[in-house]
Design a protein around this motif. Structure first.
Motif, mmCIF file in Angstrom:
data_model
loop_
_atom_site.group_PDB
_atom_site.id
_atom_site.type_symbol
_atom_site.label_atom_id
_atom_site.label_comp_id
_atom_site.label_asym_id
_atom_site.label_seq_id
_atom_site.Cartn_x
_atom_site.Cartn_y
_atom_site.Cartn_z
ATOM 1 N N GLN A 131 -3.382 5.932 19.692
ATOM 2 C CA GLN A 131 -3.777 6.309 18.325
ATOM 3 C C GLN A 131 -2.608 6.154 17.362
ATOM 4 O OE1 GLN A 131 -2.533 8.446 20.345
ATOM 5 N NE2 GLN A 131 -1.999 10.394 19.422
ATOM 6 N N THR A 132 -1.377 6.364 17.812
ATOM 7 C CA THR A 132 -0.245 6.158 16.889
ATOM 8 C C THR A 132 0.037 4.661 16.764
ATOM 9 O OG1 THR A 132 1.552 6.341 18.537
ATOM 10 C CG2 THR A 132 0.783 8.396 17.542
ATOM 11 N N LEU A 133 -0.122 3.941 17.866
ATOM 12 C CA LEU A 133 0.098 2.490 17.862
ATOM 13 C C LEU A 133 -0.812 1.819 16.836
ATOM 14 C CD1 LEU A 133 1.445 0.195 19.596
ATOM 15 C CD2 LEU A 133 -0.657 0.138 20.900
ATOM 16 N N PHE A 134 -2.126 2.100 16.939
ATOM 17 C CA PHE A 134 -3.061 1.484 16.015
ATOM 18 C C PHE A 134 -3.028 2.162 14.652
ATOM 19 C CE2 PHE A 134 -5.399 -2.076 17.808
ATOM 20 C CZ PHE A 134 -4.699 -2.174 19.002
ATOM 21 N N GLY A 135 -2.692 3.448 14.619
ATOM 22 C CA GLY A 135 -2.582 4.154 13.342
ATOM 23 C C GLY A 135 -1.526 3.504 12.453
ATOM 24 N N MET A 136 -0.345 3.255 13.019
ATOM 25 C CA MET A 136 0.727 2.679 12.188
ATOM 26 C C MET A 136 0.423 1.236 11.795
ATOM 27 S SD MET A 136 3.974 2.488 14.892
ATOM 28 C CE MET A 136 3.866 4.126 15.558
ATOM 29 N N MET A 137 -0.223 0.492 12.717
ATOM 30 C CA MET A 137 -0.542 -0.905 12.412
ATOM 31 C C MET A 137 -1.622 -0.993 11.323
ATOM 32 S SD MET A 137 1.465 -2.835 14.111
ATOM 33 C CE MET A 137 1.032 -4.467 14.686
ATOM 34 N N GLU A 138 -2.647 -0.142 11.418
ATOM 35 C CA GLU A 138 -3.697 -0.133 10.385
ATOM 36 C C GLU A 138 -3.090 0.198 9.025
ATOM 37 O OE1 GLU A 138 -6.648 -1.174 10.694
ATOM 38 O OE2 GLU A 138 -7.322 -0.830 12.767
ATOM 39 N N ALA A 139 -2.176 1.188 9.022
ATOM 40 C CA ALA A 139 -1.567 1.607 7.753
ATOM 41 C C ALA A 139 -0.788 0.453 7.127
ATOM 42 C CB ALA A 139 -0.659 2.810 7.985
ATOM 43 N N LEU A 140 -0.027 -0.253 7.951
ATOM 44 C CA LEU A 140 0.772 -1.363 7.422
ATOM 45 C C LEU A 140 -0.142 -2.509 6.970
ATOM 46 C CD1 LEU A 140 3.469 -2.702 6.835
ATOM 47 C CD2 LEU A 140 3.572 -3.428 9.234
ATOM 48 N N GLU A 141 -1.150 -2.830 7.768
ATOM 49 C CA GLU A 141 -2.085 -3.908 7.409
ATOM 50 C C GLU A 141 -2.767 -3.584 6.064
ATOM 51 O OE1 GLU A 141 -2.364 -6.669 9.229
ATOM 52 O OE2 GLU A 141 -4.245 -7.597 8.588
ATOM 53 N N PHE A 142 -3.115 -2.306 5.881
ATOM 54 C CA PHE A 142 -3.751 -1.853 4.643
ATOM 55 C C PHE A 142 -2.823 -2.085 3.442
ATOM 56 C CE2 PHE A 142 -4.344 1.555 1.498
ATOM 57 C CZ PHE A 142 -5.694 1.454 1.210
ATOM 58 N N ARG A 143 -1.553 -1.731 3.648
ATOM 59 C CA ARG A 143 -0.588 -1.919 2.553
ATOM 60 C C ARG A 143 -0.462 -3.400 2.193
ATOM 61 N NH1 ARG A 143 4.981 1.076 2.642
ATOM 62 N NH2 ARG A 143 4.719 0.543 0.441
ATOM 63 N N LEU A 144 -0.426 -4.218 3.233
ATOM 64 C CA LEU A 144 -0.274 -5.653 2.981
ATOM 65 C C LEU A 144 -1.507 -6.198 2.253
ATOM 66 C CD1 LEU A 144 1.290 -6.790 6.393
ATOM 67 C CD2 LEU A 144 2.476 -6.193 4.270
ATOM 68 N N ALA A 145 -2.688 -5.697 2.655
ATOM 69 C CA ALA A 145 -3.930 -6.146 2.002
ATOM 70 C C ALA A 145 -3.936 -5.758 0.529
ATOM 71 C CB ALA A 145 -5.134 -5.546 2.710
ATOM 72 N N LYS A 146 -3.248 -4.645 0.207
ATOM 73 C CA LYS A 146 -3.164 -4.199 -1.193
ATOM 74 C C LYS A 146 -2.037 -4.917 -1.937
ATOM 75 C CE LYS A 146 -5.216 -0.198 -2.343
ATOM 76 N NZ LYS A 146 -5.084 0.813 -3.339
ATOM 77 N N GLY A 147 -1.370 -5.799 -1.232
ATOM 78 C CA GLY A 147 -0.272 -6.533 -1.856
ATOM 79 C C GLY A 147 1.007 -5.725 -1.958
ATOM 80 N N GLN A 148 1.104 -4.625 -1.192
ATOM 81 C CA GLN A 148 2.325 -3.795 -1.228
ATOM 82 C C GLN A 148 3.312 -4.286 -0.181
ATOM 83 O OE1 GLN A 148 1.443 0.289 -0.357
ATOM 84 N NE2 GLN A 148 -0.079 0.467 -1.960
ATOM 85 N N ARG A 149 4.400 -4.834 -0.620
ATOM 86 C CA ARG A 149 5.441 -5.146 0.353
ATOM 87 C C ARG A 149 6.335 -3.912 0.483
ATOM 88 N NH1 ARG A 149 10.037 -9.901 0.807
ATOM 89 N NH2 ARG A 149 11.195 -8.809 2.455
ATOM 90 N N PRO A 150 6.584 -3.417 1.716
ATOM 91 C CA PRO A 150 7.452 -2.244 1.853
ATOM 92 C C PRO A 150 8.823 -2.449 1.188
ATOM 93 C CG PRO A 150 6.319 -2.661 3.896
ATOM 94 C CD PRO A 150 6.020 -3.832 2.994
ATOM 95 N N ILE A 151 9.326 -1.399 0.603
ATOM 96 C CA ILE A 151 10.623 -1.453 -0.078
ATOM 97 C C ILE A 151 11.743 -1.240 0.939
ATOM 98 C CG2 ILE A 151 12.043 -0.321 -1.848
ATOM 99 C CD1 ILE A 151 9.325 0.565 -3.145
ATOM 100 N N ARG A 152 11.478 -0.342 1.883
ATOM 101 C CA ARG A 152 12.513 0.023 2.847
ATOM 102 C C ARG A 152 12.237 -0.660 4.187
ATOM 103 N NH1 ARG A 152 14.015 6.362 3.809
ATOM 104 N NH2 ARG A 152 15.620 6.075 5.384
#
Ligand SMILES: [Zn+2]
Length: 508
Positions: A165-186
């Motif tokens: 659940q943490t493995l897929f939780g973190m991946m879903e969160a990052l994929e979501f950000r990328l889909a929104k066009g958010q490139r991580p700052i840090r």
């Protein structure tokens, strides 16, 4: 007449002292500050809330259906682990096609993702999960442990809590950000070991070497560990999220005694069995030091004392008076005893080959879980002192040191606290993690290591971890995804967090 006067004076003084103590206890109970900062809660109506839609649910269910079981370091289902790699790749196309994200493979099966942020001056952090699971005894489960059955508001399956659940939780969160066009700052890393359940000696260790050989240190590390405990902590009026700020070490010692063998018809004094038995009984009857009030449990109490029922609050807010009493109470129950000291468990005892022969050797194995205020060497020394018999030899079969205690005034701790509160709206507190995780391999990379998985569990659900009928609430999986999303966002704007935490904290 004179004696009577003196007696009455003594009585009056005693009453006065008692009165002062009672007043002090009351004042301290009612004035002990609330150490919990508050943050705005994450709501389903937020524009950046990540719903658990069918696609995301299916990603997770498929991951559970892949039986990535490890029973020993050489005996993992390696085919399944590779299948899981493929499934990760297929589920998150944006992560795998972004030119600022690097996927690195270690020991053929362990994965590390490096997400390069836009601001290279911010120190990187790391999120840790793992791909492997422990075996499951299918006959003892209500459902097939690898079916990912959805039933009664839960997803059942091995790995739903530990820790896909943490493995897929973190991946879903990052994929979501990328889909929104958010490139991580840090810049951050996501480590996914393949052998965590059987030591992490190939996976996490190789990842640790990668960092140390490049001289990269991490601002903080967030690994699995403790959870949001619902009705588990005695005296708490609400659920409480526990962040493991340290984990216990371990030492397995083999004790042995050798004497000249002989016939049972002419026993000469003490036998190897007798000598060793005496030594083992001494170890069992002389527990190691009770550290109550000196370890992470003290901080835990400081953070939650205000959220306890009145009788608990009176006791815990007044450790100056009730400390010794509470220390004794903690020692009485196995689960609290494990928090306050190095535990001693006699796990094996072998001697003798034939009923009429005095055995020349006797061997016993003792497993210690080491409190963070002690070391392997301390434990060995204390055991020898307890036994006080040179005929009993000791050999270290395996050992690792307890972790250092991570601070609660670091940015990493605050970011975690904030993210937990935003999702669960419960008090958050540091604690000692009595099991172990891959983070033991990372202690040189960061002094801020926090062990927490965003699982909201009561004691029955907790038993599913490494037990039967492991299951996660569907809602809790959705919270897990949103927790990692908030963690990533909060990690990028942590600069003004400090003041929110400064107000409440006071030493017990
Ligand atoms: Zn795990």
């Amino acid at each position: 007449m004179k004696t009577r006067k003196i007696l009455s004076l003594i009585l009056k003084s005693l009453l006065l002292i008692l009165g002062v103590i009672i007043v002090a206890v009351i004042i301290r109970t009612v004035t002990f500050p609330d150490a919990q900062p508050y943050f705005e809660k994450c709501k389903v109506s937020d524009s950046d809330f990540i719903p658990l839609n069918d696609v995301r649910l299916q990603h997770f269910r498929t991951a559970i259906q892949i039986p990535t079981v490890c029973t020993s370091i050489d005996n993992c289902n390696f085919t399944a682990i590779l299948q899981l790699h493929d499934h990760i790749q297929e589920s998150f196309p944006l992560i795998h096609s972004s030119n600022f994200i690097q996927r690195i493979l270690f020991a053929n099966y362990t994965l590390l993702y490096r997400v390069e942020g836009t601001n290279s001056t911010l120190p990187p952090y790391m999120l840790v999960s793992h791909l492997d699971v422990v075996p499951a005894k299918a006959a003892e489960w209500q459902v097939d442990p690898f079916s990912a059955t959805v039933k009664e508001g839960y997803i059942f399956g091995r790995g739903t809590l530990d820790v896909k659940q943490t493995l897929f939780g973190m991946m879903e969160a990052l994929e979501f950000r990328l889909a929104k066009g958010q490139r991580p700052i840090r810049t951050f890393y996501m480590a996914m070991g393949h052998d965590e359940e059987v030591s992490g000696l190939r996976g996490a260790k190789a990842v640790a070497n990668y960092f140390s050989s490049r001289g990269i240190t991490l601002d903080f590390i967030s690994d699995e560990g403790m959870v949001v405990a619902d009705g588990i902590l005695p005296g708490m009026q609400t659920p409480v999220a526990l962040i493991g700020i340290a984990e216990k070490g371990m030492a397995t010692f083999e004790f042995s005694v050798s004497v000249t063998p002989g016939h049972a018809s002419m026993p000469a004094g003490e036998t190897s069995i007798g000598i060793l038995s005496k030594a083992m009984v001494s170890l069992e009857q002389n527990p190691h030091e009770n550290f109550f009030g000196k370890g992470p449990e003290r901080l835990l109490l400081e953070y939650v004392v205000n959220k306890m029922t009145l009788p608990h609050r009176v006791l815990m807010a007044n450790l100056w008076l009730f400390g010794p009493l509470i220390a004794r109470a903690f020692a009485l129950k196995p689960n609290t005893n494990a928090i306050i000291r190095t535990t001693t468990a006699l796990t094996m005892f072998n001697a003798g080959v034939k009923w009429n022969v005095i055995s020349s050797t006797a061997k016993a194995v003792v497993n210690h879980r080491i409190h963070p205020l002690q070391s392997v060497a301390d434990v060995l020394k204390i055991d020898k002192k307890i036994i006080q018999d040179d005929r009993v030899k000791v050999k270290i079969l395996s050992a690792y040191e307890p972790s250092p205690i991570s601070p609660t005034d670091s940015d990493g701790y605050r970011i975690l606290h904030q993210s937990i509160y935003q999702i669960f709206e419960v008090p958050v507190a540091p604690a000692l993690f009595i099991a172990s995780s891959d983070s033991k391999h990372f202690v040189k990379l960061s002094k801020n290591i926090y062990r927490f998985a965003p699982s909201f569990l009561n004691s029955a659900e907790l038993k599913g971890i490494h037990g039967n009928n492991e299951k996660i609430k569907i809602k809790n999986y959705e919270q897990t995804i949103n927790f990692y999303y908030h963690l990533m966002i909060n990690a990028e704007k942590s600069a003004n967090l400090k003041s929110a935490f400064d107000k409440g904290h006071q030493d017990l």
